[in-house]
Design a protein around this motif. Structure first.
Motif, PDB file in Angstrom:
ATOM      1  N   UNK A 156      37.404  49.957  19.562  1.00 33.63           N
ATOM      2  CA  UNK A 156      36.842  49.322  18.368  1.00 33.63           C
ATOM      3  C   UNK A 156      36.432  47.885  18.574  1.00 33.63           C
ATOM      4  N   UNK A 157      36.500  47.409  19.817  1.00 31.09           N
ATOM      5  CA  UNK A 157      36.061  46.048  20.117  1.00 31.09           C
ATOM      6  C   UNK A 157      35.209  46.071  21.384  1.00 31.09           C
ATOM      7  N   UNK A 158      34.431  45.034  21.527  1.00 31.78           N
ATOM      8  CA  UNK A 158      33.635  44.852  22.739  1.00 31.78           C
ATOM      9  C   UNK A 158      33.807  43.415  23.208  1.00 31.78           C
ATOM     10  N   UNK A 159      33.427  43.183  24.432  1.00 34.50           N
ATOM     11  CA  UNK A 159      33.421  41.836  24.989  1.00 34.50           C
ATOM     12  C   UNK A 159      32.201  41.722  25.885  1.00 34.50           C
ATOM     13  N   UNK A 160      32.024  40.567  26.486  1.00 31.97           N
ATOM     14  CA  UNK A 160      30.859  40.358  27.339  1.00 31.97           C
ATOM     15  C   UNK A 160      31.274  40.165  28.791  1.00 31.97           C
ATOM     16  N   UNK A 161      30.312  40.334  29.668  1.00 32.62           N
ATOM     17  CA  UNK A 161      30.543  40.074  31.094  1.00 32.62           C
ATOM     18  C   UNK A 161      31.022  38.639  31.282  1.00 32.62           C
ATOM     19  N   UNK A 162      30.405  37.718  30.562  1.00 31.18           N
ATOM     20  CA  UNK A 162      30.761  36.305  30.664  1.00 31.18           C
ATOM     21  C   UNK A 162      32.172  36.012  30.192  1.00 31.18           C
ATOM     22  N   UNK A 163      32.595  36.676  29.127  1.00 28.94           N
ATOM     23  CA  UNK A 163      33.947  36.469  28.617  1.00 28.94           C
ATOM     24  C   UNK A 163      34.979  36.975  29.622  1.00 28.94           C
ATOM     25  N   UNK A 164      34.711  38.098  30.235  1.00 31.40           N
ATOM     26  CA  UNK A 164      35.627  38.608  31.263  1.00 31.40           C
ATOM     27  C   UNK A 164      35.693  37.637  32.432  1.00 31.40           C
ATOM     28  N   UNK A 165      34.545  37.129  32.855  1.00 34.35           N
ATOM     29  CA  UNK A 165      34.524  36.155  33.960  1.00 34.35           C
ATOM     30  C   UNK A 165      35.340  34.922  33.597  1.00 34.35           C
ATOM     31  N   UNK A 166      35.181  34.455  32.360  1.00 31.42           N
ATOM     32  CA  UNK A 166      35.923  33.277  31.900  1.00 31.42           C
ATOM     33  C   UNK A 166      37.428  33.547  31.912  1.00 31.42           C
ATOM     34  N   UNK A 167      37.827  34.705  31.391  1.00 29.11           N
ATOM     35  CA  UNK A 167      39.247  35.060  31.364  1.00 29.11           C
ATOM     36  C   UNK A 167      39.827  35.216  32.774  1.00 29.11           C
ATOM     37  N   UNK A 168      38.974  35.595  33.725  1.00 31.47           N
ATOM     38  CA  UNK A 168      39.411  35.743  35.117  1.00 31.47           C
ATOM     39  C   UNK A 168      39.460  34.397  35.836  1.00 31.47           C
ATOM     40  N   UNK A 169      39.046  33.342  35.132  1.00 32.75           N
ATOM     41  CA  UNK A 169      39.087  32.010  35.731  1.00 32.75           C
ATOM     42  C   UNK A 169      37.836  31.618  36.487  1.00 32.75           C
ATOM     43  N   UNK A 170      36.773  32.393  36.318  1.00 32.86           N
ATOM     44  CA  UNK A 170      35.504  32.132  37.006  1.00 32.86           C
ATOM     45  C   UNK A 170      34.358  32.215  36.003  1.00 32.86           C
ATOM     46  N   UNK A 171      34.232  31.213  35.132  1.00 35.22           N
ATOM     47  CA  UNK A 171      33.280  31.301  34.019  1.00 35.22           C
ATOM     48  C   UNK A 171      31.813  31.482  34.406  1.00 35.22           C
ATOM     49  N   UNK A 172      31.452  31.183  35.617  1.00 35.08           N
ATOM     50  CA  UNK A 172      30.042  31.329  36.015  1.00 35.08           C
ATOM     51  C   UNK A 172      29.786  32.633  36.778  1.00 35.08           C
ATOM     52  N   UNK A 173      30.711  33.572  36.719  1.00 37.25           N
ATOM     53  CA  UNK A 173      30.595  34.794  37.511  1.00 37.25           C
ATOM     54  C   UNK A 173      30.322  36.059  36.680  1.00 37.25           C
ATOM     55  N   UNK A 174      29.577  35.935  35.604  1.00 33.27           N
ATOM     56  CA  UNK A 174      29.291  37.103  34.760  1.00 33.27           C
ATOM     57  C   UNK A 174      28.580  38.199  35.545  1.00 33.27           C
ATOM     58  N   UNK A 175      27.647  37.827  36.397  1.00 37.54           N
ATOM     59  CA  UNK A 175      26.926  38.842  37.179  1.00 37.54           C
ATOM     60  C   UNK A 175      27.853  39.548  38.158  1.00 37.54           C
ATOM     61  N   UNK A 176      28.825  38.814  38.669  1.00 36.31           N
ATOM     62  CA  UNK A 176      29.799  39.439  39.565  1.00 36.31           C
ATOM     63  C   UNK A 176      30.645  40.459  38.805  1.00 36.31           C
ATOM     64  N   UNK A 177      30.966  40.173  37.551  1.00 31.39           N
ATOM     65  CA  UNK A 177      31.690  41.142  36.729  1.00 31.39           C
ATOM     66  C   UNK A 177      30.861  42.420  36.616  1.00 31.39           C
ATOM     67  N   UNK A 178      29.569  42.288  36.376  1.00 29.70           N
ATOM     68  CA  UNK A 178      28.687  43.456  36.280  1.00 29.70           C
ATOM     69  C   UNK A 178      28.711  44.242  37.586  1.00 29.70           C
ATOM     70  N   UNK A 179      28.717  43.555  38.704  1.00 33.94           N
ATOM     71  CA  UNK A 179      28.761  44.246  40.005  1.00 33.94           C
ATOM     72  C   UNK A 179      30.069  45.008  40.184  1.00 33.94           C
ATOM     73  N   UNK A 180      31.167  44.391  39.750  1.00 34.49           N
ATOM     74  CA  UNK A 180      32.467  45.065  39.838  1.00 34.49           C
ATOM     75  C   UNK A 180      32.442  46.347  39.002  1.00 34.49           C
ATOM     76  N   UNK A 181      31.918  46.265  37.789  1.00 35.51           N
ATOM     77  CA  UNK A 181      31.875  47.439  36.917  1.00 35.51           C
ATOM     78  C   UNK A 181      30.976  48.526  37.494  1.00 35.51           C
ATOM     79  N   UNK A 182      29.913  48.113  38.146  1.00 36.15           N
ATOM     80  CA  UNK A 182      28.978  49.078  38.738  1.00 36.15           C
ATOM     81  C   UNK A 182      29.644  49.900  39.838  1.00 36.15           C
ATOM     82  N   UNK A 183      30.671  49.349  40.469  1.00 37.19           N
ATOM     83  CA  UNK A 183      31.329  50.052  41.575  1.00 37.19           C
ATOM     84  C   UNK A 183      32.529  50.886  41.126  1.00 37.19           C
ATOM     85  N   UNK A 184      32.810  50.930  39.822  1.00 38.55           N
ATOM     86  CA  UNK A 184      33.921  51.761  39.342  1.00 38.55           C
ATOM     87  C   UNK A 184      33.617  53.231  39.629  1.00 38.55           C
ATOM     88  N   UNK A 185      34.633  54.003  39.982  1.00 41.28           N
ATOM     89  CA  UNK A 185      34.388  55.433  40.208  1.00 41.28           C
ATOM     90  C   UNK A 185      33.999  56.125  38.904  1.00 41.28           C
TER      91      UNK A 185
END
Length: 99
Positions: free
Chosen positions: A19-48
Motif C-alpha cells: 500500500x506504499x511506494x517509494x522512489x529509487x532516489x529515496x532508497x539510495x538516500x536511505x542506503x547512505x548514497x543519495x546520488x545513486x538512484x540509477x544504481x538502485x535501478x540497476x540493482x533491481x534490474x538484476x533481481x531474479x
C-alpha cells in the motif's frame, strides 16, 4: 563486515509495506548514497524473476512507473500495484489515503 550497496538496497526494499511506494532516489538516500538512484535501478534490474522482494513498489521521483509500460516488466509492475489497491493512471501511481 560492512554490507554492500546491493545488500543495503535489498534490506530497504524488504521493508516497503503493502500500500506504499517509494522512489529509487529515496532508497539510495536511505542506503547512505543519495546520488545513486540509477544504481538502485540497476540493482533491481538484476533481481531474479522469482524474488519475494517488492521491487514493484519502487517508482521514479514523480511516482511514475519507470519501466516501459508495454514491456513485460512494466505490465507486471502495473498489475502488482493494481493488485495491492493502487490507482494507475498511465504511468502515475497513487494509493488511497489511509485513515
Amino acid at each position: 563486515m560492512n554490507p554492500t550497496f546491493n545488500d543495503q538496497v535489498y534490506a530497504i526494499l524488504s521493508q516497503i509495506p503493502v500500500g506504499t511506494v517509494t522512489s529509487y532516489g529515496e532508497i539510495a538516500k536511505l542506503a547512505g548514497h543519495p546520488s545513486h538512484a540509477r544504481q538502485v535501478a540497476r540493482v533491481l534490474k538484476t533481481l531474479p524473476p522469482n524474488t519475494k522482494l517488492p521491487w514493484h513498489r519502487v517508482l521514479n521521483s514523480r511516482h511514475h512507473i519507470a519501466l516501459p509500460l508495454g514491456s513485460p516488466s512494466g505490465q507486471e509492475q502495473r498489475q502488482r500495484l493494481l493488485n495491492e489497491g493502487a490507482t494507475v493512471d498511465g504511468a502515475r501511481v497513487s494509493f488511497p489515503s489511509r485513515s
